[in-house]
Motif scaffolding. Structure first.
Motif: not given
Length: 157
Positions: A101-130
Motif C-alpha cells: 500500500l502507498p501508506c497506512i489506510l483505514p481498515v474495516q474488520l470482520s468482527p467474527r474474525e478479528h477484534v483489533n488491528f495495528a500498524w507496526l514497523p516490520w520488526q515489531e510486527a514480526a515479533a508480535q505474530v504467533f
C-alpha cells in the motif's frame, strides 16, 4: 459441515515505509497475524488472497500491488483448528503473498474474525505474530525484490 481445503494464503499487508498491518483473532484474543485464509474449491491462489484481504480488512487488493512471493510453507494444522478440516487431514500448504500500500489506510474488520488491528514497523510486527511462517515472511520484507512481471494487480489509473 463443509470442511476447509488444506490450502491457504498468507497475505502480508505493508506500506512502502514497511509498516505492517496485523489483525488480532476474535476466536483467540492475543493471537496476532497477517491476513490468512483457506482456498475455496476451484479458486486461484491470487483470487483467494484478494478475497481474504477484502473479507478481513475491507481493502480492495485490485487497487494496490498484490504479489505472489513464490514461497509456500507446509505445516501441521494446530490441534485446536483440526476440526475445521476433513478427518485425516493433518497438514496445510500456505502460499505467501504481499500487498503493498502507498501508506497506512483505514481498515474495516470482520468482527467474527478479528477484534483489533495495528500498524507496526516490520520488526515489531514480526515479533508480535504467533505463527512462525508469518514471522518469517515479515522478516523477509525488506529484502524482497518484486519485478513488474510478478505483479498480479497494479494501482488503478
Amino acid at each position: 459441515m463443509k470442511y476447509k481445503l488444506p490450502v491457504s494464503t498468507l497475505v502480508v499487508i505493508y506500506t512502502t515505509n514497511l509498516d505492517v498491518l496485523l489483525l488480532e483473532r476474535a476466536d483467540y484474543p492475543g493471537y496476532w497475524q497477517s491476513v490468512t485464509g483457506s482456498q475455496d474449491e476451484g479458486e486461484s491462489l491470487a483470487a483467494t488472497a484478494m478475497r481474504e484481504v477484502w473479507e478481513e480488512t475491507g481493502l480492495d487488493a485490485r487497487c494496490y500491488r498484490l504479489m505472489n512471493w513464490q514461497a509456500q510453507n507446509t505445516y501441521e494444522i494446530y490441534a485446536k483448528w483440526q476440526h475445521r478440516y476433513a478427518p485425516g487431514t493433518h497438514y496445510n500448504t500456505e502460499h505467501v503473498f504481499g500487498l503493498e500500500l502507498p501508506c497506512i489506510l483505514p481498515v474495516q474488520l470482520s468482527p467474527r474474525e478479528h477484534v483489533n488491528f495495528a500498524w507496526l514497523p516490520w520488526q515489531e510486527a514480526a515479533a508480535q505474530v504467533f505463527s512462525p511462517s508469518n514471522r518469517e515472511a515479515i522478516l523477509q520484507l525488506p529484502e524482497k525484490n518484486f519485478p513488474e512481471n510478478e505483479l498480479y494487480t497494479a494501482r488503478k489509473n
